[in-house]
Structures are given as structure tokens and as C-alpha cells.
Design a protein around this motif. Structure first.
Motif, short mmCIF file in Angstrom:
data_model
loop_
_atom_site.label_atom_id
_atom_site.label_comp_id
_atom_site.label_asym_id
_atom_site.label_seq_id
_atom_site.Cartn_x
_atom_site.Cartn_y
_atom_site.Cartn_z
N GLN A 56 0.66 -1.41 -0.27
CA GLN A 56 -0.06 -0.35 -0.14
C GLN A 56 0.55 1.28 0.12
O GLN A 56 -0.11 2.20 -1.07
CB GLN A 56 -0.42 0.26 1.00
N GLU A 57 2.02 1.15 0.32
CA GLU A 57 3.02 2.37 0.61
C GLU A 57 4.67 2.55 -0.24
O GLU A 57 4.96 3.20 0.30
CB GLU A 57 2.92 2.34 2.46
N LEU A 58 4.52 1.40 -1.51
CA LEU A 58 4.96 0.89 -1.88
C LEU A 58 5.05 2.05 -2.99
O LEU A 58 3.99 2.41 -3.85
CB LEU A 58 5.28 -0.13 -3.07
N ASP A 59 5.54 3.58 -3.21
CA ASP A 59 5.65 4.55 -4.27
C ASP A 59 5.85 4.10 -5.55
O ASP A 59 6.08 4.48 -6.76
CB ASP A 59 6.23 5.53 -3.65
N TYR A 60 7.53 2.97 -6.02
CA TYR A 60 7.61 3.04 -6.62
C TYR A 60 8.75 1.74 -7.02
O TYR A 60 9.11 1.63 -6.33
CB TYR A 60 8.50 3.88 -7.33
N VAL A 91 2.60 1.21 -9.50
CA VAL A 91 3.77 -0.41 -9.19
C VAL A 91 2.43 -1.04 -9.79
O VAL A 91 3.43 -1.78 -10.36
CB VAL A 91 3.52 -0.41 -7.48
N LEU A 92 1.06 -1.46 -9.62
CA LEU A 92 0.57 -1.59 -9.91
C LEU A 92 0.44 -1.64 -11.87
O LEU A 92 0.72 -2.78 -12.75
CB LEU A 92 -1.23 -1.77 -9.65
N ASP A 93 0.50 -0.94 -11.76
CA ASP A 93 1.11 -0.59 -13.54
C ASP A 93 2.12 -1.15 -14.38
O ASP A 93 2.27 -2.58 -14.60
CB ASP A 93 1.14 0.51 -13.85
#
Length: 113
Positions: A56-60, A91-93
């Protein structure tokens, strides 16, 4: 009474699943990927049957982070599940564009199957 008749009772079995959870935050780059890999290796040494990644808090996530995900998938039992929980759109992309979303279970909130 037919003595050749076998009892159709199903044999009892029980299975313990050990699942490791890792929370990722910030940026998963070439500099931070070794830390992530060390955590994955620690989980594997404990004989886990599954991995839950809270992102959830992963930006990249850079290619080095993706390599650690591929490493985890290759090293775990073929039946083991890797859950990727939460995740910002960027991140999901990345996971989708690289096709890695096909090898994991993407969820908004963790719900084991």
C-alpha cells in the motif's frame, strides 16, 4: 453381508500453511532491492508455503525489485501463492506491463484463498 465391500470413508488429513508477510514502502530500487531479497530469503529459509506482500505504501518499483519478485516465485514451491495486497496505481501498472500480475494474486485487502 458382502465381505468384499470396502469402507468408503475418506482418510483424514491436515495441512499447516506457513505464510510470510512482508510490508514494502517507499521506493524499491536497485539500492533497496537487496534488503527486500534478504527478507524473502529469510522467509524461504523458514519453509513458508506462501508470501503476502503488503505494498500500500510502495511508491515505485524498479526492475531490480521485479527481479526479487521473480526470484521469490522461482524459489517457492510451485503450489505456493504470492499475494500482492494494495498498491498504488503506478506500481500496479508496472506489475501489469511486465506481466508479473499473471504470476501473483492481486488483492485490495488480504483474503487467503
Amino acid at each position: 453381508m458382502d465381505v468384499n465391500k470396502t469402507d468408503a470413508k475418506k482418510e483424514f488429513s491436515a495441512t499447516l500453511k506457513t505464510v510470510a508477510t512482508i510490508t514494502l514502502s517507499g521506493e524499491l530500487t536497485a539500492a533497496s532491492a537487496p534488503i527486500f531479497k534478504a527478507e524473502v530469503e529469510k522467509a524461504l529459509q523458514q519453509g513458508v508455503n506462501g508470501l503476502v506482500l503488503f505494498i500500500q505504501e510502495l511508491d515505485y518499483i524498479a526492475s531490480a525489485g521485479l527481479r526479487v519478485l521473480i526470484f521469490a516465485k522461482q524459489k517457492m514451491d510451485a503450489k505456493a501463492d504470492i499475494y500482492v495486497v494494495g498498491g498504488q496505481e503506478q506500481v500496479l501498472d508496472t506489475l501489469e506491463k511486465t506481466g508479473f500480475d499473471q504470476g501473483v494474486i492481486l488483492q485490495d485487502t488480504y483474503k487467503p484463498l
